[in-house]
Design an enzyme around this catalytic site. Structure first.
Site, mmCIF file in Angstrom:
data_model
loop_
_atom_site.group_PDB
_atom_site.id
_atom_site.type_symbol
_atom_site.label_atom_id
_atom_site.label_comp_id
_atom_site.label_asym_id
_atom_site.label_seq_id
_atom_site.Cartn_x
_atom_site.Cartn_y
_atom_site.Cartn_z
ATOM 1 N N ASP A 1 0.868 -1.159 0.000
ATOM 2 C CA ASP A 1 0.000 0.000 0.000
ATOM 3 C C ASP A 1 0.920 1.228 0.000
ATOM 4 O OD1 ASP A 1 -2.431 1.526 0.299
ATOM 5 O OD2 ASP A 1 -1.912 1.761 2.418
ATOM 6 N N ASP B 1 -0.137 5.110 0.943
ATOM 7 C CA ASP B 1 -0.357 6.147 1.946
ATOM 8 C C ASP B 1 -0.330 5.578 3.359
ATOM 9 O OD1 ASP B 1 -0.662 7.964 -0.138
ATOM 10 O OD2 ASP B 1 -2.811 7.576 -0.284
ATOM 11 N N ASP C 1 -1.273 -0.389 6.106
ATOM 12 C CA ASP C 1 -1.621 0.220 7.393
ATOM 13 C C ASP C 1 -3.112 0.174 7.687
ATOM 14 O OD1 ASP C 1 -2.933 3.310 6.974
ATOM 15 O OD2 ASP C 1 -2.030 2.366 5.245
#
Length: 231
Positions: free
Chosen positions: A14, A16, A189
């Site tokens: 991922d 961001d 995250d």
């Protein structure tokens, strides 16, 4: 040699809050405000509202993309690309941490196929993937009009939640691969990425939000606090 060792290795990231300690889409919106491309009060309010929906898992991607790309659609290709170059120089490059670069490079040096998979649209993310030296990017794609520039509409399936799994399925199939024929790791995250974390061989909750940290601990997934560890 084990079967797992013989499989192609796939390292998925991922973007961001995983590889960079910020939300690039939200950051681009703030940058557009600073350039005077958007009204600070109204755009800022709506940008924060959409970001809260993303964190809550309730984001309508089509609505958000129309909103987020309105300025670049209106300004046109040349001005938008030049603005993004300044965004990279002043916002993104200072946010890229050595330990994040080192993690990506460790997979590349090991011969792994590295893919960044992000819900953020391709206009924002492609130069960031390039800054990490990553060729393969799956992001929310944008339609182009007759003039070749973006229309503000989403092209195909947004690369978000279950859509990330579907898009990865197609990416693998296009290369004659499947989940059963690769050894896969995914760093994320976000709770939005649980569907893909559940799909890979090695899920890594990376700088995880509290709900994902709790889930990872419950399921025995690796937890990596990338921005506080010497990785």
């Amino acid at each position: 040699m084990s079967l797992a060792a013989q499989r192609p290795r796939l390292a998925l990231f991922d973007l961001d809050h995983t590889l960079i300690p910020m939300d690039s889409d939200h950051g681009w919106g703030e940058f557009a405000i600073a350039m005077g491309w958007c009204d600070r009060t109204e755009f800022g309010r709506r940008n924060d509202e959409f970001f809260a929906h993303y964190q809550a898992g309730t984001l309508n991607v089509q609505d958000y993309v129309r909103f987020a790309t309105e300025a670049i659609v209106q300004r046109g290709e040349q001005a938008a690309i030049a603005a993004h170059e300044r965004f990279m120089q002043t916002v993104i490059h200072p946010a890229i941490k050595p330990q994040a670069v080192a993690l990506v490079q460790s997979h590349l040096r090991a011969g792994d196929v590295v893919v960044i998979t992000s819900a953020t649209n391709e206009f924002v993310t492609r130069p960031i993937a390039a800054a990490f030296g990553v060729e393969h990017l799956l992001s929310t794609e944008l339609e182009r009009g007759a003039d070749g520039w973006f229309t503000g509409e989403v092209k195909g399936l947004p690369n978000m939640r279950e859509g990330k799994v579907t898009r990865m399925d197609a990416w693998l199939a296009a290369r004659g691969l499947s989940w059963d024929t690769v050894e896969s790791t995914f760093y994320s995250d976000s709770m939005n990425d649980v569907p893909l974390l559940e799909r890979v061989n090695h899920p890594v909750a990376t700088n995880p939000e509290p709900r994902l940290r709790a889930l990872a601990q419950e399921r025995g997934w690796r937890v990596l606090d990338l921005f506080t560890e010497n990785t």
